[in-house]
Design an enzyme around this catalytic site. Structure first.
Site, PDB file in Angstrom:
ATOM      1  N   CYS A  75       0.817  -1.220   0.000  1.00 44.64           N
ATOM      2  CA  CYS A  75       0.000   0.000   0.000  1.00 44.64           C
ATOM      3  C   CYS A  75       0.847   1.265   0.000  1.00 44.64           C
ATOM      4  CB  CYS A  75      -0.921   0.025   1.223  1.00 44.64           C
ATOM      5  SG  CYS A  75      -1.862  -1.481   1.512  1.00 44.64           S
ATOM      6  N   ASP A 107      -1.880  -2.962   8.105  1.00 44.56           N
ATOM      7  CA  ASP A 107      -2.952  -3.702   8.770  1.00 44.56           C
ATOM      8  C   ASP A 107      -2.889  -5.192   8.452  1.00 44.56           C
ATOM      9  OD1 ASP A 107      -3.730  -1.296   9.723  1.00 44.56           O
ATOM     10  OD2 ASP A 107      -5.624  -1.194   8.646  1.00 44.56           O
ATOM     11  N   CYS A 148      -2.330   3.362   2.921  1.00 48.38           N
ATOM     12  CA  CYS A 148      -3.089   2.348   3.664  1.00 48.38           C
ATOM     13  C   CYS A 148      -4.222   2.995   4.458  1.00 48.38           C
ATOM     14  CB  CYS A 148      -2.130   1.564   4.566  1.00 48.38           C
ATOM     15  SG  CYS A 148      -2.775  -0.009   5.183  1.00 48.38           S
ATOM     16  N   ASP A 149      -5.002   2.152   5.130  1.00 51.57           N
ATOM     17  CA  ASP A 149      -6.309   2.536   5.668  1.00 51.57           C
ATOM     18  C   ASP A 149      -6.349   3.824   6.492  1.00 51.57           C
ATOM     19  OD1 ASP A 149      -6.784   0.106   4.572  1.00 51.57           O
ATOM     20  OD2 ASP A 149      -7.628  -0.825   6.344  1.00 51.57           O
ATOM     21  N   CYS A 235      -5.153  -2.302  -0.869  1.00 49.99           N
ATOM     22  CA  CYS A 235      -5.989  -3.488  -1.084  1.00 49.99           C
ATOM     23  C   CYS A 235      -7.118  -3.184  -2.062  1.00 49.99           C
ATOM     24  CB  CYS A 235      -6.534  -3.986   0.240  1.00 49.99           C
ATOM     25  SG  CYS A 235      -5.235  -4.480   1.399  1.00 49.99           S
ATOM     26  N   GLU A 488      -8.668  -4.360  14.403  1.00 59.73           N
ATOM     27  CA  GLU A 488      -9.541  -4.997  13.413  1.00 59.73           C
ATOM     28  C   GLU A 488      -9.513  -6.516  13.608  1.00 59.73           C
ATOM     29  OE1 GLU A 488      -9.179  -1.888   9.662  1.00 59.73           O
ATOM     30  OE2 GLU A 488      -8.144  -3.806   9.579  1.00 59.73           O
ATOM     31  N   SER A 513     -12.083  -5.120   9.628  1.00 64.62           N
ATOM     32  CA  SER A 513     -11.434  -4.636   8.414  1.00 64.62           C
ATOM     33  C   SER A 513     -12.485  -4.331   7.362  1.00 64.62           C
ATOM     34  CB  SER A 513     -10.468  -5.709   7.896  1.00 64.62           C
ATOM     35  OG  SER A 513     -10.118  -5.470   6.558  1.00 64.62           O
TER      36      SER A 513
END
Length: 599
Positions: A75, A107, A148-149, A235, A488, A513
Site C-alpha cells: 500500500c 494492517d 493504507c487505511d 488493497c 480490526e 477490516s
C-alpha cells in the site's frame, strides 16, 4: 470557539496581498521567517537545505510534501516515488518543496496479532505529524500522499488542524491477483478466508472443469499467499483504503479520479504532476481544508460509502475527521443517509469486482456523475480545483450501458445502505453493522463469549466452533481503551467465511477490516473496558441482531444487567506504558470517532 484556540499560527500577511512587483503573495506563512532578517538562523538553515538565492527565499511559497511512505507494505512502498514526482512538479514552478514522511503500519501484516493494536492510533500520529511539521516549518501549503487505511483520515485530520491550502493524492489501488490453483482472482481477504477453510479442511481446488485437483491444502494456501498482492497499491476491493479515498474525493479534497486511478498506472504519475497547478489554485484562492470540510461534503462522503458498500471503518473515520474540523456529524446522520441511498456496487468483499475493474469503466468520477444526476450527491460543493464537484466530473464519461459493476439505481443490490446503526440494551451508545442483505436482515443465537480476539482465533484454528446451532460470537475488551487500540478482526471474520460457518454472527466492541463481510456488528458502545453491558454477557444468553429495526439486544432484563454490572470488576489494563497507554488514556469512544483531541 475563539480563533486563538483553534489555530496554532496565523498567516504573516492577509490573503490578497501582493509583492512589490505586483505578483500575489503565496508565501503567507513562510514569509514570517523569510522576510527581512528577523530569523537569520532559520534563513541559514533554509540556505543549507538547498535554497539558492535571496529572491527565492523572499517570494517562493514553501510546500510540504508529506508521504506516508515505508518499505515492506504494498500500500505504501511506492509513495516516496510519487512524492518525488510531486516535488519535481512544484520545483519546476520555481517554488520550494520539502518532502517528509509520516509513519504508518500495515494492517494486513499486523492482523490478528498484538501488532494490530497499534493500527488505529497511527491515524492520530499521522495527524499529529502533519500538523507538527507544517506549523513548525511555516509551510504555506501541504500535499499529502497516503496509501493504507488509517493514512487517509490521518492526513485529512492533520490538514484540518493547520488549515492551510492542502490536497490529498491517494497512492492508488493494487492490481488484481490470480491463483493458478484456485483458478480465480484473489486478493488479501482471500488469504484470511483461506485460513478458515484450511482449519476446517474445506480448502480444495475446483473440480468442475477437469483440471488437476491433486494439490494439498498447504500448496493451495501458499499459492494464494504468493498471488494475492501482485504489486504496489492499496488493497483492491472496496475495503477501508478505497472507501476512504472514494469518499474524500467526493468531498472535494483530491483531484478528480484520484481514488480509482491504479497505483502503478501512468495516470497516477500524471496526477502527481497536475497537483502542482492545483495547489497553486488553492493558494491563489485561499481554498483551505476547513472551507471544504462542511456538513454538505461529509454527507457526500456518506452517500458514496453507502452506494459503494464501503467499510464500517468509514463511520469511525468520518466522525473523527468531522470532530477535528468542528463539523456536527453523529451516528444518526449515517443512518439517515443509509436509509435513502441504495447499495449499487458489486465490489469485493461482498461482491465480485475490484477498484481496478471500476477504473476501466470510468472510475469514481463516472459513479459521481450518476449520483449527481440522481440528486443523491451534491455536485455544487467546492473542491481543490477551484471548480465544483459537478464541474470536475463533467468531462468524464458516463458509465457504459453494458457494464455490470454498478447496478442501476432502480435495480440495486439493496434498496438502502448496507451500514446500519444499531442500539439496544447491548449497545445503548450505538453499534455499527455491515448488512449487505445477502446474510438476511436478522439473526438470533446463543452467546459464546471470548474476552480477547486471540481466544476466538484459537478456537477457530482448532475447529471448535460447531455448525449445528446458531451462535453469536462475542469478542470483548477490544475497544479503543480496552484493546487498547480497537484492533480490526479480519482474521476471525475471514476464517468464519472461509470455513462457511453461516450459522454464526460476530459482535465486538472492537472493529472489522473493510475486507470483512458476513453478519458482523462492531463499535459496540460503551465498550467492555468501561463497564458497558457487553462486559456482562454470559455464555448462553440469547442475542438478537435486527437490521430492520436497528436493534441489538440480549434476552436479559435491565434489572439482571444492572445486577451483573454491580458484581463486575474492570480487568487489569492490558498495556500500562508507551504509545498505547497514552492512547488509551486520551481516546474517546467509537461513537465519537475514537479521537484523542475531543473539544
Amino acid at each position: 470557539m475563539p480563533e486563538e484556540a483553534r489555530y496554532v499560527q496565523f498567516p504573516a500577511v492577509p490573503h490578497g496581498s501582493k509583492h512589490e512587483d505586483g505578483t500575489p503573495v503565496l508565501n503567507r506563512y513562510s514569509s514570517y521567517i523569510t522576510r527581512g532578517h528577523d530569523f537569520p538562523g532559520a534563513q541559514a538553515m533554509l540556505y543549507g537545505a538547498g535554497v539558492t538565492d535571496r529572491e527565492t527565499m523572499k517570494k517562493s511559497p514553501q510546500i510540504g510534501v508529506a508521504s506516508v511512505w515505508w518499505e515492506g507494505n504494498p500500500c505504501n512502498m511506492h509513495l516516496l516515488d510519487l512524492a518525488k514526482t510531486v516535488k519535481k512538479a512544484i520545483v519546476d514552478k520555481g517554488w520550494l518543496a520539502w518532502q517528509y514522511n509520516s509513519i504508518g503500519v500495515s494492517d494486513a501484516i499486523s492482523m490478528g496479532s498484538e501488532g494490530m493494536r497499534f493500527s488505529l492510533q497511527t491515524r492520530e500520529l499521522i495527524a499529529d505529524g502533519i500538523e507538527s511539521v507544517t506549523c513548525a516549518q511555516y509551510h504555506d501549503a501541504c500535499i499529502a500522499i497516503p496509501g493504507c487505511d488509517k493514512n487517509m483520515p490521518g492526513v485529512i485530520m492533520g490538514m484540518a488542524r493547520h488549515n492551510r491550502p492542502s490536497i490529498m493524492v491517494y497512492g492508488g489501488t493494487i492490481g488484481i491477483g490470480y491463483s493458478k490453483l484456485l483458478r480465480k482472482r484473489v486478493n488479501i481477504s482471500t488469504c484470511f478466508e483461506a485460513a478458515g477453510a484450511y482449519a476446517y479442511n474445506t480448502l480444495r481446488q475446483p473440480d468442475d472443469d477437469g483440471g488437476d485437483t491433486s494439490k494439498t491444502k498447504e500448496e493451495i494456501i501458499e499459492d494464494i499467499e504468493k498471488s494475492a498482492c501482485p504489486g504496489a497499491g492499496a488493497c483492491g476491493g472496496m475495503f477501508t483504503a478505497n472507501t476512504m479515498a472514494s469518499a474524500i474525493e467526493s468531498m472535494g479534497l483530491t483531484l478528480p479520479g484520484s481514488s480509482s486511478t491504479p497505483a502503478e498506472s501512468p495516470a497516477k504519475m500524471r496526477e502527481c504532476v497536475k497537483v502542482a497547478d492545483a495547489i497553486q489554485v488553492c493558494l491563489e484562492k485561499n481554498i483551505t481544508p476547513r472551507s471544504l470540510l462542511t456538513k454538505r461534503s461529509f454527507e457526500n462522503a456518506l452517500v458514496m460509502t453507502m452506494a459503494l458498500g464501503g467499510s464500517t471503518n468509514a463511520v469511525l473515520h468520518f466522525l473523527a475527521m468531522a470532530q477535528t474540523a468542528e463539523v456536527d456529524l453523529t451516528l444518526d446522520d449515517f443512518q439517515r443517509i443509509s436509509n435513502k441511498v441504495p447499495f449499487i456496487a458489486d465490489l469485493s468483499p461482498s461482491g465480485k469486482y475490484y477498484m481496478a475493474d471500476l477504473y476501466e469503466i470510468g472510475g469514481i468520477p463516472s459513479v459521481q456523475k450518476l449520483l449527481i444526476a440522481a440528486g443523491l450527491l451534491d455536485g455544487d460543493i467546492p473542491t481543490v480545483t477551484g471548480k465544483t464537484l459537478a464541474e470536475n466530473v463533467q468531462s468524464f464519461p458516463s458509465l457504459p450501458q453494458d457494464q455490470v459493476i454498478i447496478r442501476p439505481l432502480d435495480n440495486p443490490i439493496k434498496s438502502t445502505g448496507h451500514i446500519q446503526i444499531l442500539r439496544g440494551n447491548l449497545a445503548p451508545g450505538g453499534a455499527v453493522a455491515k448488512i449487505t442483505g445477502k446474510e438476511g436482515l436478522s439473526f438470533t443465537g446463543k452467546a459464546r463469549v471470548f474476552n480477547k480476539e486471540h481466544e476466538l482465533d484459537q478456537a477457530l484454528a482448532r475447529g471448535e466452533i460447531p455448525r449445528d446451532e446458531n451462535l453469536v460470537l462475542v469478542v470483548r475488551y477490544e475497544g479503543p481503551k480496552g484493546g487498547p487500540g480497537m484492533p480490526e478482526q479480519l482474521r476471525a471474520s475471514g476464517a468464519l467465511m472461509g470455513a462457511k460457518l453461516t450459522n454464526v454472527a460476530l459482535i465486538t466492541d472492537g472493529r472489522y477490516s473493510g475486507a470483512s463481510h458476513g453478519f458482523i456488528v462492531g463499535h459496540i458502545v460503551p465498550e467492555a473496558a468501561v463497564g458497558g453491558p457487553i462486559a456482562v454477557v454470559q455464555d448462553g444468553d440469547v442475542i438478537t441482531i435486527n437490521a430492520a429495526t436497528n436493534q441489538i439486544t440480549m434476552d436479559v432484563s435491565d434489572e439482571e444487567i444492572q445486577e451483573r454490572l454491580r458484581h463486575w470488576k474492570p480487568p487489569k489494563p492490558h498495556v500500562t506504558r508507551g504509545t498505547l497507554a497514552k492512547y488509551a488514556a486520551l481516546v474517546s469512544d467509537a461513537s465519537h470517532g475514537a479521537v484523542t483531541d475531543l473539544f
